[in-house]
Design an enzyme around this catalytic site. Structure first.
Site, PDB file in Angstrom:
ATOM      1  N   ASP A   1       1.142  -1.052   0.466  1.00 26.90           N
ATOM      2  CA  ASP A   1      -0.212  -0.072  -0.064  1.00 26.90           C
ATOM      3  C   ASP A   1       0.682   1.245   0.074  1.00 26.90           C
ATOM      4  OD1 ASP A   1      -2.929   0.876   0.548  1.00 26.90           O
ATOM      5  OD2 ASP A   1      -1.666   2.020   1.564  1.00 26.90           O
TER       6      ASP A   1
ATOM      7  N   GLU B   1      -4.529   2.583  -3.670  1.00 21.79           N
ATOM      8  CA  GLU B   1      -3.609   2.417  -3.864  1.00 21.79           C
ATOM      9  C   GLU B   1      -3.137   1.051  -3.722  1.00 21.79           C
ATOM     10  OE1 GLU B   1      -4.774   3.266  -1.721  1.00 21.79           O
ATOM     11  OE2 GLU B   1      -3.694   3.787  -0.086  1.00 21.79           O
TER      12      GLU B   1
HETATM   13  N1  LIG Z   1      -4.934   9.225  -8.483  1.00 14.55           N
HETATM   14  C1  LIG Z   1      -5.445   8.319  -7.835  1.00 14.55           C
HETATM   15  N2  LIG Z   1      -5.744   8.325  -6.990  1.00 14.55           N
HETATM   16  C2  LIG Z   1      -6.359   7.399  -6.331  1.00 14.55           C
HETATM   17  C3  LIG Z   1      -6.707   6.196  -7.398  1.00 14.55           C
HETATM   18  N3  LIG Z   1      -7.554   5.048  -6.533  1.00 14.55           N
HETATM   19  C4  LIG Z   1      -7.636   5.524  -5.388  1.00 14.55           C
HETATM   20  N4  LIG Z   1      -7.148   6.724  -4.982  1.00 14.55           N
HETATM   21  C5  LIG Z   1      -6.936   7.898  -4.279  1.00 14.55           C
HETATM   22  O1  LIG Z   1      -5.727   7.173  -3.338  1.00 14.55           O
HETATM   23  C6  LIG Z   1      -6.097   7.755  -1.803  1.00 14.55           C
HETATM   24  C7  LIG Z   1      -6.182   6.457  -0.547  1.00 14.55           C
HETATM   25  O2  LIG Z   1      -6.153   6.899   0.911  1.00 14.55           O
HETATM   26  P1  LIG Z   1      -5.711   6.442   1.916  1.00 14.55           P
HETATM   27  O3  LIG Z   1      -6.776   5.178   1.903  1.00 14.55           O
HETATM   28  O4  LIG Z   1      -6.304   7.361   2.910  1.00 14.55           O
HETATM   29  O5  LIG Z   1      -4.808   6.231   1.995  1.00 14.55           O
HETATM   30  P2  LIG Z   1      -3.620   7.502   2.357  1.00 14.55           P
HETATM   31  O6  LIG Z   1      -3.490   8.320   1.525  1.00 14.55           O
HETATM   32  O7  LIG Z   1      -2.945   6.652   0.989  1.00 14.55           O
HETATM   33  O8  LIG Z   1      -3.119   6.651   3.240  1.00 14.55           O
HETATM   34  P3  LIG Z   1      -2.045   5.387   4.441  1.00 14.55           P
HETATM   35  O9  LIG Z   1      -2.680   4.080   3.268  1.00 14.55           O
HETATM   36  O10 LIG Z   1      -2.266   5.066   5.746  1.00 14.55           O
HETATM   37  O11 LIG Z   1      -0.742   5.657   4.367  1.00 14.55           O
HETATM   38  C8  LIG Z   1      -8.152   8.305  -2.149  1.00 14.55           C
HETATM   39  O12 LIG Z   1      -7.265   9.510  -1.578  1.00 14.55           O
HETATM   40  C9  LIG Z   1      -8.435   8.149  -3.436  1.00 14.55           C
HETATM   41  O13 LIG Z   1      -9.093   8.479  -3.682  1.00 14.55           O
HETATM   42  C10 LIG Z   1      -7.263   6.441  -8.664  1.00 14.55           C
HETATM   43  O14 LIG Z   1      -7.370   5.426  -9.613  1.00 14.55           O
HETATM   44  N5  LIG Z   1      -6.191   7.265  -8.529  1.00 14.55           N
END
Ligand SMILES: Nc1nc2c(ncn2[C@@H]2O[C@H](COP(=O)(O)OP(=O)(O)OP(=O)(O)O)[C@@H](O)[C@H]2O)c(=O)[nH]1
Length: 526
Positions: free
Chosen positions: A389, A432
């Site tokens: 992740d 992610e």
């Molecule tokens: N650019 C982009 N962002 C995405 C996609 N799928 C999910 N996201 C974003 O990825 C982010 C995931 O955020 P969190 O689940 O809070 O995870 P994080 O910010 O990495 O925090 P930690 O995992 O705790 O380190 C969210 O803001 C989603 O909108 C995608 O296909 N593209």
């Protein structure tokens, strides 16, 4: 010898021998046609009858007279049966019964009463004269059969003359019997002159007629067959040239004919195609399968890789059908399915791949991990499974925009791909979060691999992302070996727990399930 004044009978005999020879030849040549066998048997029977009768006239031996009558009656009956067969009607067995019955009655009388009788001659001739009536009616009724009309007319008239003369002979027999004339030897009697001077020649004409009739039918049928064969060849040619598929006729695995479709598909012209072994149409990778299909004699709709002279290999579908005349000939049909295959690949891609990063999607990974676990179980291999992740990914999105976030995901997937082996599986589970299945990899090797990915990612120049910003990730790692439960959900659960532990311990680290933490958090990246 002076009795041999029946000169028409001798002439008839000569003609009859000629017709019998012609009918025999016709019978040998044209077995499938109805009739010639009857004409042949009838002619030879009649010839036998006449020869016996001549013998009777020369020697006066009464047995020869009986045999002569039998031969004539048998010849007539067989001739009439042949007309029914020729017209495609059921054989009238009553004719055989009537002829045999007459002959038996005639003989009993002849031998029991030691002589001939005018009355019996009358009966015998009446029956012989009536036998052809149904056949004459059949010949008249078949007026739609224009092909055999002239010969049919000849046969009909001949039979009519034969009937009338034979009936007249019968009438004279009754008259002689009625007037009580003393019985005369046949050759002294006018009633015998009639049949042998007129009836036998009429029957001979009839035989000539039926032989002609058969020849007319055979000629007309072979002409029709020739036209049909020409039309069918033209249709085949049209079909070959109209088809967008490539079609080739093969003999002993060599092309002996080809249509324009095949020329277009292969880029080879007709001269280059003819004489070419069929293997020359296909790529090296398809040769083993092609040989199998050729050896088994036929195949339906199998995919192979054909080759265009200029454009190289293309996906095709072949159908190979034996022609079935025992000459090792077959028809090859070849269809270009490259467009179809491209669509199929595209669909497959859509169904199994993540559209942004090109990694496997969750569904495809689930299928892949199950079969890999089964395989490893079978061969005694171990494997490692990691859930990864990206750390603080939300911040990247928030600070540099969603597009840059996408670029980071793509760059991460690319980094993984470069460091993994082709047998490893990489999938994006959403957002992610990524998973990696490393086949034949223990925990130590998996650590090394993930660290390599981490280093590669840190050194990447990602569009939209400042060089000062290093992308990092946390990972949970699970090791699996044969004997452990082959349960992907369990692996996922354990890896998730390890990941959770990595996140909780400050991120940017790899935690193996059941092992102490290995990677310390890196320095702050922002
Ligand atoms: N650019 C982009 N962002 C995405 C996609 N799928 C999910 N996201 C974003 O990825 C982010 C995931 O955020 P969190 O689940 O809070 O995870 P994080 O910010 O990495 O925090 P930690 O995992 O705790 O380190 C969210 O803001 C989603 O909108 C995608 O296909 N593209």
């Amino acid at each position: 010898m002076s009795q041999l004044y029946f000169s028409p009978m001798l002439l008839g005999l000569c003609l009859l021998v000629a017709v019998a020879i012609a009918a025999t030849a016709l019978w040998r040549m044209s077995r499938p046609y109805a009739g010639p066998g009857f004409w042949m048997a009838g002619c030879w029977s009649l010839i036998g009858g006449i020869v016996f009768f001549i013998g009777f006239m020369v020697t006066g031996n009464p047995v020869l007279n009986v045999l002569g009558n039998a031969g004539q009656l048998a010849g007539e009956a067989i001739f009439l049966l042949g007309i029914f067969r020729f017209m495609g009607r059921p054989l009238p067995w009553w004719i055989v019964a009537a002829s045999v019955g007459t002959m038996v009655a005639f003989n009993i009388h002849y031998w029991v009463y030691s002589g001939n009788s005018d009355f019996l001659m009358g009966v015998y001739s009446t029956i012989a004269g009536l036998l052809p009536m149904q056949a004459i009616w059949l010949l008249i009724k078949a007026r739609n059969d224009t092909v055999t009309r002239p010969a049919r007319l000849l046969v009909g008239l001949s039979l009519l003359v034969y009937s009338v003369v034979t009936l007249m002979r019968g009438a004279l027999g009754y008259l002689d019997w009625w007037q009580g004339k003393p019985y005369q030897m046949p050759y002294e009697s006018f009633s015998y002159l009639l049949p042998y001077n007129f009836a036998i020649p009429a029957l001979v004409m009839g035989f000539i007629g039926v032989t002609l009739m058969t020849m007319q039918r055979i000629l007309a049928q072979s002409e029709r067959h020739a036209v049909e064969a020409r039309q069918s060849a033209e249709r085949f040619e049209r079909l070959m040239s109209a088809s967008t598929s490539g079609v080739a006729i093969l003999r002993d695995k060599v092309i002996t004919d080809a249509n324009t479709g095949l020329e277009q598909l292969t880029g080879l012209n007709r001269d280059q195609l003819l004489g070419l072994p069929v293997s020359g149409l296909f790529s090296a990778s398809s040769q083993v399968r092609l040989r199998g299909y050729l050896n088994q004699g036929g195949v339906r709709q199998q995919d192979l890789l054909a080759v265009h002279r200029d454009n190289g290999p293309f996906d095709c579908e072949i159908t190979l059908s034996p022609i079935g005349n025992g000459e090792s000939q077959s028809i090859l049909e070849l269809r270009d399915i490259s467009h179809h295959k491209a669509l199929e690949n595209q669909l497959n891609q859509l169904a199994t791949r993540d559209s942004l990063t090109g990694t496997l999607n969750r569904r495809a990974f689930d299928t892949g991990i199950r079969s890999e676990m089964e395989r490893c179980q079978r061969y005694g291999h171990n494997l490692s499974f990691a859930v990864i992740d990206l750390d603080h990914f939300k911040r990247i999105n928030d600070q540099y925009g969603h597009g840059t976030g996408d670029q980071v995901l793509v760059a991460f997937a690319e980094c993984c791909r470069k460091n993994l082996r082709s047998t490893d599986l990489l999938a994006r589970f959403g957002g992610e979060e990524f998973v990696i299945l490393m086949v034949e990899t223990d925990t130590a090797a998996a650590f090394q691999l993930l660290e390599r990915i981490r280093d590669a990612l840190a050194g990447l120049d990602i569009p939209g992302l400042p060089a000062t910003h290093t992308v990092r990730f946390s990972a949970g790692l699970v090791h699996w070996q044969p004997g452990d439960p082959a349960d992907p959900e369990r692996l996922m659960r354990l890896a998730d727990q390890a990941l959770y532990s990595a996140k909780r311990s400050g991120r940017d680290q790899i935690v193996a399930e059941g092992q102490p933490r290995r990677q310390q958090p890196a320095e702050a990246d922002e």
